[in-house]
Design an enzyme around this catalytic site. Structure first.
Site, PDB file in Angstrom:
ATOM      1  N   GLY A  20     -10.151  11.880  46.824  1.00  0.00           N
ATOM      2  CA  GLY A  20     -11.391  12.274  46.246  1.00  0.00           C
ATOM      3  C   GLY A  20     -11.911  10.853  45.570  1.00  0.00           C
ATOM      4  N   THR A  21     -12.360  10.196  45.910  1.00  0.00           N
ATOM      5  CA  THR A  21     -12.517   8.675  45.710  1.00  0.00           C
ATOM      6  C   THR A  21     -13.730   8.161  45.441  1.00  0.00           C
ATOM      7  OG1 THR A  21     -10.596   8.521  46.949  1.00  0.00           O
ATOM      8  CG2 THR A  21     -11.921   6.485  46.671  1.00  0.00           C
TER       9      THR A  21
END
Lengths: 227, 284, 252
Positions: A8-9
Site C-alpha cells: 500500500g504505497t
C-alpha cells in the site's frame, strides 16, 4: 491462506529539464501489520532505469526480476546500454502476457537515456497499458495528492524544484494515507549519474495544517543535502 | 529468449497461464470454495511460531521457538524450526510444518548439487533466496511457508524474510510467525547497529522468549543459530524457560490396587463344535 | 575438388575426411553463379544494386524483384536461388516484427543479420533439409541517439555473417570488388554511391557472354528519410545513362 504482502504505497515520478526524479514511501503491509517500515520500492531495472512498485509485493518483485534478466540479455547482445522506452516495453509485455496471473498492480518506469539526453516517465499498470507521462503518481496514497500535483507541476522544472515536488507529494500522501508511511526515498537520475536520498520519517511527514512549514523544511533539507 | 523469434514467450517463462503452467492449482481453488460453504477441511500440522534473526557486527543470529501445534493441541514440545540450507546458510520456518520442511529441504539439495557443479564454491544467500521465492511464487501462496533466511557468504552477512506468496525483504532484523509481533517489539526496543555476538544472541533469545510467553502458538524452548565467516554454531535448546515441573512417573501399580468385586468362571464343555458346517456369510 | 564422388558430398551431415561439408560448398556455388549483386555502405547511407538477367522478352520490366524490404529501413538483396532468398527475407520480416513488438524499437541491423545467419545455419545441420542456396546482403541504418549509422552485412549459406563497407556477390564479384576498392566510400554520399553502383554493374557485365539484364537498385539515405526505398525511376535512368556513357568513353 494468509494475507498477501502488499505495498500500500505512494509512488511519484517526474521528468524535469535534465532528467527524472522518482520517489516512494517505504511502508510494506500484511493486512494491518507493517511487515517492513523501511523498504525500498525503487527497484533498479538497468543502469539508468528504475521500477517504482505498488500493489502485490510478490508480483511486482517477480516482474522486476524478469525484466532485469531480459535487460541483461539484451544489453549483452547490443553491447550498449538499453533505452528506457525499451525497458518500459518489457515491463508492459510481461504485464500484458500475464494479466490473468498477476494481480492488479500499478508500476511506474522512469529513467534517463544518456544517448538521447532524455528523461522518461512511463505508467505501466498490469494489463498491457504503457503511457508516457510528464509526471506520474500511483499507489493507494496517490489519490490524496492528485490536487497537489496538478496544481504544483510545471514543465521543465529545475532539479531542486522537481526533488521538492516529489518529496512533498509523498510526504503529503503519507500524512493522509494509512497504507503509506515510513521514510521518503528519492532517486534523481540525470547526466551525472544516480543520486539517492532519503528523508527520515518523523521530520518529513507534515501534520495537518502545517504543510507550509514542512514544505520549507523539506526544501531547506534538500538544498542542504545537495551540497 | 534465444535467437529464433518463435521462442520468445514471456508468458511461458512465468508459467502461470493455463497453457504452459507446470502446476494445476484448481483443486486449491475448489477447496477454499467448499471451505467457504462451511465444510471443515482437515487441519495441517502448523508451527504457530516465533522465528527471527538479526545481523550483527560480523554475522547473523537466527532464533526460533520449539512448539509445534495441531489445532489447539501441542503436537511436539521440542521441534526444530531452524532448517539447514547450506553449511553457511540456515533458514527458520513458520507456517505448515510439512511445507517449510519440504521447501527448505528442496533448496538445500539444489544448492548441494550446485556446489558439486561449481567446484565446491560457497553457496550464496541470494541464490537460496531466489530459489525459495520462485518456488513459493509458483504456488501462489498455497505452499504455506513463511521464512527467515540468514547466512554468510562472499558478500558478507545477509538476512531476508520470505512470505508464502513469494515476496521478500532484506532487513537488518526480522521476525516471522504468529509471535512475530511480540518478537518485533523486542527488536524495535533493543536493536543497535554493529552489536557484539553476545548482544545479538541475547536480543534474539529475548525476542523468541517474548513470543514463547505472549503468543499462544509459540512455546517451549529457544533454539539459536549463529552464522559467521568462520562457520556456524547451532545452539539447540539454548534456553529452556519451560522445564517440566515434575519428572515423568511410573505407570505400574502394585497388585491389589484395584479391588476385585466379582468373578465368574465358564467351562468349555458347554460349547458345541459343529463339524462340517457351512462358513458364516460375511460379505456385503 | 578432391574426394568428389567418394560419397562425402551427398549429405550436409557428413564431413569429408579433410574436414569439409560439400553440400554447403555446393550451395555457395549456386550463389556464385547468380547475377552480380552489389552493396555499398557510404557516409550517409547504403546502396544495394543487382544485375538481374532478363529471362524472357515477355517478362514485365521491374517484376521478380530480388531486393526486398525486411523492415521500414532494412533492405535485403539476395544472390542465388530466388525462392531461397524469398524464404530468408520472409524470416527476416518475422524477426523484425517480433523484435519491434517485444522491445518497442527497431531491430538493430547487426542483430537481424545474426538471427538470419542462425536461421540459415540450421539448414546445414540436418539430414532432412538442403542448405540454403542464397547469400543475402542486409542493409540498414541504425538509430542510436540522434545518430544514424549505415550498416551492411553479408549472410552466407554456411551461416557466416560479415560486416562490410562494400562487397559484391555473384558471377562478376571479383571484378566488381576490385572496382569497389577504388571508391572512397567513407566520404561518398548515398546519391553519389547510386551512380557508382550503376557504373560498376554496367562495367562488370559481360555483354558478349551474358544475357540482357535489368538494373535493380535500392537505397537508404537522408533523401528517403532513412527508409529502404527503390531508387526513383528518373534518378535510376540518369545513373544508367551516365554509366553507359562512361563505359563507351572507356571503350574508345
Amino acid at each position: 491462506m494468509p494475507h498477501a504482502v502488499s505495498t500500500g504505497t505512494t509512488i511519484v515520478a517526474v521528468e524535469y529539464a535534465g532528467g527524472v526524479v522518482i520517489g516512494a514511501d517505504s511502508r510494506v503491509s500484511t493486512g494491518t501489520y507493517i511487515s517492513n517500515r523501511a523498504s525500498d520500492k525503487i527497484t533498479p531495472l538497468s543502469d539508468n532505469a528504475f521500477l517504482l512498485r505498488s500493489g502485490s509485493a510478490a508480483d511486482t518483485q517477480l516482474v522486476s526480476d524478469y525484466v532485469r534478466h531480459m535487460v541483461h540479455q539484451h544489453e549483452s547482445q547490443l553491447q550498449r546500454p538499453i533505452d528506457v522506452p525499451t525497458v518500459a516495453n518489457l515491463v508492459m509485455q510481461i504485464g500484458y502476457n500475464n494479466k490473468n496471473a498477476l494481480s492488479a498492480a500499478a508500476m511506474l518506469v522512469a529513467g534517463y537515456d544518456a544517448a538521447t539526453r532524455q528523461g522518461h516517465v512511463y505508467a505501466v499498470p498490469i494489463g498491457g497499458t504503457m503511457v508516457r507521462q510528464k509526471y506520474a503518481i500511483d499507489g493507494s496514497g496517490s489519490i490524496f495528492i492528485y490536487g497537489y500535483c496538478d496544481s504544483e507541476y510545471k514543465d521543465d522544472m529545475t532539479r531542486e524544484e522537481a526533488e521538492s515536488f516529489v518529496a512533498e507529494a509523498i510526504a503529503l500522501a503519507m500524512s493522509t494515507d494509512g497504507s503509506s508511511g515510513g521514510v521518503v526515498r528519492l532517486v534523481t537520475v540525470n547526466e551525472d549519474g544516480i543520486f539517492r536520498r532519503l528523508h527520515a520519517g518523523d521530520k518529513s511527514v507534515p501534520r495537518f495544517g502545517e504543510e507550509k512549514d514542512v514544505h520549507k523544511d523539506l526544501t531547506d533539507k534538500a538544498n542542504a543535502m545537495q551540497t | 529468449m534465444s535467437s529464433s523469434y518463435g521462442d520468445i514467450n514471456v508468458s511461458g517463462g512465468i508459467g502461470l497461464d493455463s497453457e504452459s503452467a507446470p502446476f494445476n492449482l484448481e483443486l486449491a481453488r475448489r477447496n477454499s470454495m467448499i471451505e467457504r460453504q462451511g465444510m471443515k477441511l482437515p487441519r495441517y500440522l502448523k508451527t504457530g511460531t516465533t522465528i527471527c534473526g538479526v545481523v550483527y557486527a560480523n554475522g547473523v543470529v537466527l532464533g526460533a521457538d520449539t512448539r509445534s501445534t495441531n489445532g489447539d493441541t501441542v503436537a511436539d514440545k521440542n521441534c526444530e524450526k531452524i532448517h539447514y540450507i547450506a553449511p553457511n546458510i540456515y533458514c527458520c520456518g513458520a507456517g505448515t510444518a510439512a511445507d517449510t520442511e519440504a521447501t527448505t529441504n528442496m533448496v538445500a539439495s539444489a544448492l548441494n548439487m550446485h556446489r558439486y557443479g561449481t567446484n565446491g564454491r560457497t553457496s550464496r544467500v541470494i541464490t537460496a533466496l531466489t530459489m525459495l521465492k520462485s518456488h513459493l511464487f509458483k504456488y501462489q501462496g498455497n505452499v504455506s511457508a513463511a521464512l527467515v533466511l540468514g547466512g554468510f557468504d562472499i558478500n558478507g552477512p545477509h538476512l531476508f524474510t520470505v512470505y508464502p506468496h513469494g515476496s521478500s525483504d532484506s532487513l537488518p532484523y526480522a521476525t516471522m510467525g504468529s509471535g512475530s509481533l511480540a518478537a518485533m517489539s523486542i527488536f524495535e526496543a533493543g536493536y543497535k547497529e554493529n552489536m557484539t555476538k553476545e548482544e545479538a544472541m541475547k536480543l534474539v533469545a529475548d525476542a523468541i522468549k517474548s513470543g514463547v510467553f505472549n503468543d499462544l502458538g509459540s512455546g517451549s524452548n529457544v533454539d539459536l543459530c549463529i552464522i559467521t565467516k568462520e562457520g556456524k554454531e547451532y545452539l539447540r535448546n539454548y534456553e529452556c524457560p519451560n522445564p517440566r515441573p515434575y519428572a515423568s512417573q511410573s505407570f505400574s501399580f502394585a497388585k491389589g490396587t484395584t479391588p476385585v468385586l466379582r468373578s465368574t468362571m465358564l467351562t468349555l464343555k458347554d460349547v458345541v463344535v459343529e463339524e462340517g458346517a457351512d462358513a458364516m456369510e460375511v460379505g456385503a | 575438388m578432391s574426394s568428389v564422388g567418394a560419397g562425402y558430398d551427398l549429405s550436409s551431415t557428413t564431413f569429408s575426411p579433410d574436414g569439409r561439408v560439400f553440400q554447403v560448398e555446393y550451395a555457395q556455388k549456386a550463389v556464385d553463379n547468380s547475377g552480380t549483386v552489389l552493396g555499398l555502405r557510404v557516409r550517409d547511407g547504403v546502396v544495394l544494386a543487382i544485375e538481374k538477367p532478363v529471362i524472357s522478352k515477355l517478362a514485365v520490366p521491374g517484376a521478380n524483384r530480388r531486393i526486398l524490404s525486411a523492415d521500414r529501413s532494412v533492405g535485403m538483396a539476395g544472390a542465388g536461388l530466388a525462392a531461397d532468398c524469398r524464404m530468408v527475407v520472409n524470416r527476416a520480416r518475422g524477426e523484425c516484427q517480433n523484435y519491434k513488438h517485444f522491445y518497442g524499437s527497431a531491430m538493430p541491423t547487426e542483430v537481424l543479420a545474426e538471427r538470419i545467419a542462425s536461421y540459415v545455419h540450421l539448414f546445414t545441420l540436418y539430414w532432412s533439409v538442403r542448405p540454403c542456396g542464397a547469400s543475402t546482403l542486409v542493409a540498414g541504418c541504425d538509430q542510436s541517439g540522434g545518430e544514424r549509422t549505415p550498416q551492411l552485412y553479408l549472410v552466407e549459406p554456411n551461416g557466416v555473417v560479415q560486416r562490410f563497407y562494400g562487397t559484391a556477390l555473384g558471377k562478376a564479384r571479383q571484378s566488381a570488388k576490385s572496382e569497389i576498392e577504388k571508391l572512397d566510400l567513407s566520404s561518398m554520399s548515398a546519391k553519389e554511391a547510386v551512380k557508382a553502383a550503376a557504373k560498376i554493374i554496367y562495367q562488370v557485365h559481360d555483354e558478349s557472354k551474358d544475357k540482357q539484364f535489368e538494373l535493380e537498385m535500392t537505397w537508404i539515405a537522408p533523401e528517403t528519410d532513412y527508409e529502404h526505398r527503390r531508387v526513383p525511376a528518373d534518378m535510376l535512368a540518369e545513373a544508367e545513362a551516365e554509366a553507359k556513357a562512361a563505359i563507351e568513353a572507356m571503350d574508345e
